[in-house]
Design a protein around this motif. Structure first.
Motif, short mmCIF file in Angstrom:
data_model
loop_
_atom_site.label_atom_id
_atom_site.label_comp_id
_atom_site.label_asym_id
_atom_site.label_seq_id
_atom_site.Cartn_x
_atom_site.Cartn_y
_atom_site.Cartn_z
N TRP A 220 19.11 19.28 -49.25
CA TRP A 220 18.20 18.24 -49.72
C TRP A 220 17.24 17.94 -48.57
O TRP A 220 17.60 17.25 -47.62
N ASN B 202 26.24 -1.19 -57.35
CA ASN B 202 25.41 -0.07 -57.81
C ASN B 202 25.92 1.32 -57.48
O ASN B 202 25.52 2.28 -58.15
N SER C 228 30.74 3.13 -58.13
CA SER C 228 31.25 3.79 -59.33
C SER C 228 31.25 5.31 -59.15
O SER C 228 32.14 5.99 -59.66
N CYS C 229 30.29 5.85 -58.44
CA CYS C 229 30.28 7.29 -58.16
C CYS C 229 30.79 7.60 -56.75
O CYS C 229 31.60 8.48 -56.56
N HIS C 230 30.25 6.86 -55.78
CA HIS C 230 30.53 7.21 -54.38
C HIS C 230 31.88 6.71 -53.87
O HIS C 230 32.33 7.14 -52.81
N GLU D 256 27.99 17.48 -59.74
CA GLU D 256 27.71 17.59 -58.30
C GLU D 256 28.64 16.64 -57.54
O GLU D 256 28.83 15.49 -57.96
N PHE D 257 29.21 17.09 -56.43
CA PHE D 257 30.01 16.19 -55.57
C PHE D 257 29.04 15.23 -54.88
O PHE D 257 28.06 15.66 -54.28
N PRO D 258 29.28 13.92 -54.98
CA PRO D 258 28.31 12.96 -54.41
C PRO D 258 28.31 12.91 -52.88
O PRO D 258 27.45 12.23 -52.32
N PHE E 251 30.72 10.10 -47.35
CA PHE E 251 29.92 9.29 -46.43
C PHE E 251 30.66 9.00 -45.12
O PHE E 251 30.08 8.43 -44.21
N HIS F 225 18.89 8.72 -45.37
CA HIS F 225 19.70 7.96 -46.34
C HIS F 225 18.81 7.10 -47.23
O HIS F 225 19.02 6.99 -48.44
N THR G 231 18.31 7.59 -51.34
CA THR G 231 18.67 6.47 -52.20
C THR G 231 17.45 6.03 -53.02
O THR G 231 17.56 5.75 -54.21
N ARG H 76 17.91 12.50 -56.88
CA ARG H 76 17.64 13.83 -57.43
C ARG H 76 18.82 14.20 -58.31
O ARG H 76 19.96 13.85 -58.02
N MET I 276 22.01 12.01 -58.95
CA MET I 276 21.87 10.85 -58.07
C MET I 276 20.68 10.04 -58.57
O MET I 276 19.54 10.49 -58.51
N PRO I 277 20.95 8.80 -59.10
CA PRO I 277 19.86 8.01 -59.68
C PRO I 277 18.80 7.64 -58.63
O PRO I 277 19.09 7.59 -57.44
N ILE J 218 15.86 -1.46 -56.74
CA ILE J 218 16.36 -2.15 -55.54
C ILE J 218 15.20 -2.16 -54.54
O ILE J 218 14.57 -1.12 -54.32
N MET K 78 26.43 1.52 -45.30
CA MET K 78 27.04 2.84 -45.42
C MET K 78 27.39 3.45 -44.05
O MET K 78 28.19 4.38 -43.97
#
Ligand code: HEC
Length: 131
Positions: free
Chosen positions: A27, A57, A60-62, A78-80, A83, A96, A100, A104, A107-108, A114, A126
């Protein structure tokens, strides 16, 4: 027959491996973001604000501790990311922030949802996941 079969098999292997490699593509963050200075001081107030937003936010995924094991993670292709590890922690705050803000794939994108200041607060939070 044997040669045709092995040619077909070879082609299939090439196609599959290139598909896998395309998924794991790096990325790349534009230099202007990568080198951006975090304008929000990493202090208790910022980390606290970032934590509240992260829990609401992102967890839930991370996952609560950023290991990529949130309840929604299993349903992702995809593995998030982890961290707590070097692959994440060695990136700049700007990287980062960029990832965020613009997202992509699965990943929203948080642009417009925000504020920039709050994204920096989350970026500061993080950092606490570092092993
Ligand atoms: C719907 C699930 C989901 C949510 C919610 C989510 N993410 Fe992600 N995130 C992902 C996935 C999947 C990736 C990996 C994307 C890729 O590499 O293409 C990712 C990648 C990232 C990365 C890049 C990680 C790295 O190792 O480079 C950052 C930073 C990030 N997310 C931050 C956040 C933040 C902050 C929030 C909340 C404001 C958030 N994410 C919410 C799924 C999610």
């Amino acid at each position: 027959m044997k040669t045709i079969k092995s040619i077909l098999l070879g082609t299939a292997i090439v196609l599959i491996s290139s598909a896998v490699m395309a998924q794991a593509k790096p990325w790349v963050v534009p230099a202007e973001y990568k080198n951006m200075k975090n304008p929000v001081a990493n202090n208790d107030a910022s980390v606290k604000a970032g934590m509240a937003l992260y829990v609401k936010n992102c967890a839930s995924c991370h996952g609560k501790t950023g290991l990529g094991d949130g309840v929604k993670a299993r349903a992702l292709k995809e593995f998030p990311g982890d961290f707590s590890g070097a692959a994440y922690q060695n990136q700049t705050d700007g990287e980062h922030f960029y990832k965020t803000k613009f997202g992509r794939g699965e990943m929203p994108k948080y642009e417009g949802k925000i504020s920039d200041e709050d994204i920096w607060n989350i970026v500061n939070y993080m950092r606490t996941f570092k092993k």
